[in-house]
Design a protein around this motif. Sequence first.
Motif, short mmCIF file in Angstrom:
data_model
loop_
_atom_site.label_atom_id
_atom_site.label_comp_id
_atom_site.label_asym_id
_atom_site.label_seq_id
_atom_site.Cartn_x
_atom_site.Cartn_y
_atom_site.Cartn_z
N CYS A 363 0.93 -1.25 -0.10
CA CYS A 363 -0.33 -0.19 -0.36
C CYS A 363 1.12 1.08 -0.05
CB CYS A 363 -0.81 -0.04 1.15
SG CYS A 363 -1.74 0.44 0.74
N GLY A 389 -7.46 -0.18 0.17
CA GLY A 389 -8.07 1.24 -0.46
C GLY A 389 -9.59 1.56 -0.23
N THR A 392 -10.37 5.37 0.42
CA THR A 392 -9.32 6.04 -1.09
C THR A 392 -10.78 6.80 -1.68
OG1 THR A 392 -9.49 4.12 -1.79
CG2 THR A 392 -7.40 5.06 -0.99
N VAL A 398 -5.77 5.21 -4.86
CA VAL A 398 -5.46 3.63 -5.17
C VAL A 398 -4.56 4.28 -6.76
CG1 VAL A 398 -6.54 1.82 -5.84
CG2 VAL A 398 -6.80 2.92 -4.16
N GLN A 401 -1.54 5.01 -6.95
CA GLN A 401 -0.35 3.62 -6.23
C GLN A 401 -0.52 2.04 -7.39
OE1 GLN A 401 -3.09 2.85 -2.65
NE2 GLN A 401 -0.95 2.13 -1.63
N PHE A 420 -5.77 -4.96 -4.55
CA PHE A 420 -6.35 -4.47 -3.71
C PHE A 420 -8.03 -4.83 -3.62
CE2 PHE A 420 -3.16 -1.93 -5.55
CZ PHE A 420 -3.33 -0.80 -4.28
N ARG A 422 -11.15 -2.96 -2.07
CA ARG A 422 -11.88 -1.23 -2.60
C ARG A 422 -13.07 -1.04 -1.01
NH1 ARG A 422 -9.35 -2.39 -7.04
NH2 ARG A 422 -8.28 -0.56 -7.56
#
Length: 422
Positions: A363, A389, A392, A398, A401, A420, A422
């Motif tokens: 991350c 994330g 976010t 994200v 990243q 990831f 979310r």
Amino acid sequence: MIVGISGRFPTRAFSAWRGRSSLSIHKWRRSCLLIAVSVAYGWTAWSGHVLAIPVAVLFPTLWAMSPSRLTAVLVSAGYFLAASRGLPQGVANFYAADLWPGLLLWTAASLSFACVHAALWKARPEGKCPGVGRTGMAMAGRYLAAAMLLGLPPLGITGWAHPLTAAGVLFPGWGWWGLVAMTAGLAMMTSQYWPAAAIALGGFWLWSAATWTSPNVPEGWKGVDLEQGEKLGRDGSLDYHRDLIATVRAAASVKTRFIVLPESALGFWTPTVAKLWSQGLRGSELTVIAGAAVIDPGGYDNVMVKVSADEARILYRERMPVPVSMWQPWRAWTGQGGGGARANLFGNPVVQSDGQKLAALICYEQLLLWPVLQSMLHSPSAIVAPGNGWWTAGTSIVAIQNASVIAWAKLFGLSVVTAFNR
């Protein structure tokens, strides 16, 4: 005669005042323009699109063109604040609070970037172009010093939006030579030759964009994204883990040997959880690499674990957790005890898994310069980059990243797998 002489002095004084006033207005307008353009560059470069990152290489020119130290501060702050614009909303999501805590953290995080550039900025001779002669060499050296300070700890702990990240887009496959070329290009952008440098770098940019391909996923690997929001890893029930094991099995294909799950996917890593997952993977050749937390009285480690039917162990301990929300070193300094995530800083730059040497980036580490470069010193064969994330939502964090990881993978010609929540 006296009248004639006295009549000339006010005229000269007025002319001198008018000249100084015009010069001040010119500098003010120029400063405003430089600040506005710097904000635009920061916003565009760090929009989450990997091919947009090279816009960041124009920032050193704006910094070098600044007519005063105050302008240099505002140009630097404008670039950094625009690049990290998702932070206030992200912090508000994380703490379920209003924007004020995020705005304060956003402003505080920009101070190191702006202050370093302000301290190393040097006034150039009046009327000279940026970086003329010895002044130009000094300016290039000063910028490179700022770039180094903001790329390495301690200041590098918040060294987001580093222009060196553009090396992966401009010089894909060049490896360390690409980093050298990017460093030289950034230095040239502070000199009188910046138009030529910009044209040259622009040519590399166009060629890269025309031939761009995304990094490959390592053969036999697969990243599984989840959409569990803030609930990920906070449910330690057997049903949660059994459902996740079922998700892993469903995602695997005949050729899949490794599944990567997001940061914190397994919650607290305990012997019970390890045994449950090993049992759940029996009868398959799958190895799961997933995020978890290892807790002790002094705090906790944010880790990636490796688990299969025959093995369950900690694979990687995060080198740099998110400051404030996870990493809270002041608690130990002020005698408040543990509770925060530990920063392993320069520990485990690469990890070994089934004969492969992997660069692990959890991350927040994906936004920084030094964890990537430290890992690259050990010549890994692939990058594994999980993240969590959920906080976010409504921002481009994200995406930024992912773009950063892709840029570094392209620079060193590595395959990459991400996962990831979310």
